[in-house]
Design a protein around this motif. Structure first.
Motif, mmCIF file in Angstrom:
data_model
loop_
_atom_site.group_PDB
_atom_site.id
_atom_site.type_symbol
_atom_site.label_atom_id
_atom_site.label_comp_id
_atom_site.label_asym_id
_atom_site.label_seq_id
_atom_site.Cartn_x
_atom_site.Cartn_y
_atom_site.Cartn_z
ATOM 1 N N UNK A 108 0.838 -1.199 0.000
ATOM 2 C CA UNK A 108 0.000 0.000 0.000
ATOM 3 C C UNK A 108 0.870 1.245 0.000
ATOM 4 N N UNK A 109 0.264 2.368 -0.318
ATOM 5 C CA UNK A 109 0.966 3.649 -0.318
ATOM 6 C C UNK A 109 1.070 4.136 1.124
ATOM 7 N N UNK A 110 2.309 4.406 1.563
ATOM 8 C CA UNK A 110 2.518 4.848 2.945
ATOM 9 C C UNK A 110 3.025 6.284 3.028
ATOM 10 N N UNK A 111 3.490 6.835 1.899
ATOM 11 C CA UNK A 111 4.012 8.203 1.901
ATOM 12 C C UNK A 111 3.989 8.744 0.485
ATOM 13 N N UNK A 144 11.412 11.798 -11.083
ATOM 14 C CA UNK A 144 10.490 12.741 -11.695
ATOM 15 C C UNK A 144 9.938 13.735 -10.695
ATOM 16 N N UNK A 145 8.710 14.173 -10.941
ATOM 17 C CA UNK A 145 8.130 15.256 -10.138
ATOM 18 C C UNK A 145 7.317 14.785 -8.934
ATOM 19 N N UNK A 146 6.924 13.522 -8.905
ATOM 20 C CA UNK A 146 6.119 12.997 -7.794
ATOM 21 C C UNK A 146 6.527 11.552 -7.525
ATOM 22 N N UNK A 147 6.374 11.148 -6.250
ATOM 23 C CA UNK A 147 6.643 9.759 -5.874
ATOM 24 C C UNK A 147 5.659 9.310 -4.820
ATOM 25 N N UNK A 148 5.248 8.055 -4.922
ATOM 26 C CA UNK A 148 4.391 7.428 -3.924
ATOM 27 C C UNK A 148 5.144 6.196 -3.404
ATOM 28 N N UNK A 149 5.449 6.222 -2.121
ATOM 29 C CA UNK A 149 6.259 5.192 -1.494
ATOM 30 C C UNK A 149 5.361 4.068 -0.974
ATOM 31 N N UNK A 150 5.851 2.844 -1.098
ATOM 32 C CA UNK A 150 5.089 1.660 -0.706
ATOM 33 C C UNK A 150 5.638 1.088 0.599
ATOM 34 N N UNK A 191 -2.935 8.229 1.170
ATOM 35 C CA UNK A 191 -2.177 7.299 2.004
ATOM 36 C C UNK A 191 -3.124 6.153 2.382
ATOM 37 N N UNK A 192 -2.649 4.935 2.268
ATOM 38 C CA UNK A 192 -3.485 3.766 2.553
ATOM 39 C C UNK A 192 -4.073 3.154 1.304
ATOM 40 N N UNK A 193 -3.851 3.782 0.128
ATOM 41 C CA UNK A 193 -4.326 3.179 -1.122
ATOM 42 C C UNK A 193 -3.690 1.807 -1.287
ATOM 43 N N UNK A 194 -4.510 0.826 -1.586
ATOM 44 C CA UNK A 194 -4.026 -0.539 -1.798
ATOM 45 C C UNK A 194 -3.298 -0.614 -3.134
ATOM 46 N N UNK A 195 -2.234 -1.408 -3.170
ATOM 47 C CA UNK A 195 -1.437 -1.552 -4.396
ATOM 48 C C UNK A 195 -1.188 -3.029 -4.636
#
Length: 198
Positions: A108-111, A144-150, A191-195
């Motif tokens: 999931x997305x944590x940050x 790049x310009x954005x990041x979503x950490x798992x 935050x909390x999006x399932x991946x």
């Protein structure tokens, strides 16, 4: 009497001969083709996302929650479903360079970060000693310009300034998107999006 060779028959025969290698490649079951040219030797290409098949979140997740994100390594596409049950987006993506670098499963997305700082992993620096110890956000930064950490350390969904990488085996494990796409996705993902990496 010998069969008559017509112009039409000749053209059809030639078309079939030229199409044979493409047909054989299309029948390959390998998720990672071995005949792709290195990124540095290719020009930027535009990917037509209409070629990707729409997926259903129910096939991959038990509930929507605040949202679901599916990164399909085989088709090199990212699917996003919003928690509202109506939002759906589909983006072309880059995928890991090899199966060894590919982590599959649920996370999931944590940050989230705008203009993220990049710190290459020890394995990345071992493969390429010329990499810096870190790089601040901005042009040239591989994230790049954005990041979503798992929840998995060093695995991210992020943008890229190098548009040649999209649709290709080009990452060290992360899922990459065009900057304009990751910026759109970033605003929707909570935050909390399932991946799921499939």
């Amino acid at each position: 009497m010998a069969p008559r060779i017509t112009r039409r028959a000749t053209l059809l025969g030639l078309a079939g001969t030229l199409a044979s290698p493409a047909i054989l490649r299309a029948q390959s079951t390998d998720a990672f083709p071995t005949d792709e040219a290195p990124i540095r030797d290719t020009e930027a290409v535009k990917r037509n996302i209409s070629a990707f098949a729409q997926q259903s979140w129910q096939d991959h997740f038990e509930e929507l929650g605040v949202g679901c994100l599916l990164a399909d390594v085989t088709s090199r596409a990212v699917h996003y479903w919003g928690g509202d049950g109506e939002t759906y987006r589909l983006f072309p993506s880059s995928v890991p360079m090899s199966e060894d670098l590919t982590k599959r499963g649920y996370t999931e997305v944590v940050r989230k970060a705008k203009n993220p700082r990049w710190t290459p992993t020890p394995n990345m620096r071992e493969r390429d000693p010329s990499l810096p110890a870190f790089m601040n956000g901005g042009p040239g930064n591989p994230l790049g310009t954005r990041a979503m950490y798992l929840t998995w350390p060093a695995y991210l969904v992020h943008g890229t300034h190098d548009t040649r990488k999209i649709g290709r085996q080009s990452s060290s494990g992360c899922i990459g998107l065009y900057n304009q796409h990751v910026e759109e996705l970033y605003e929707m993902v909570q935050i909390g999006t399932q991946v799921r990496i499939l």
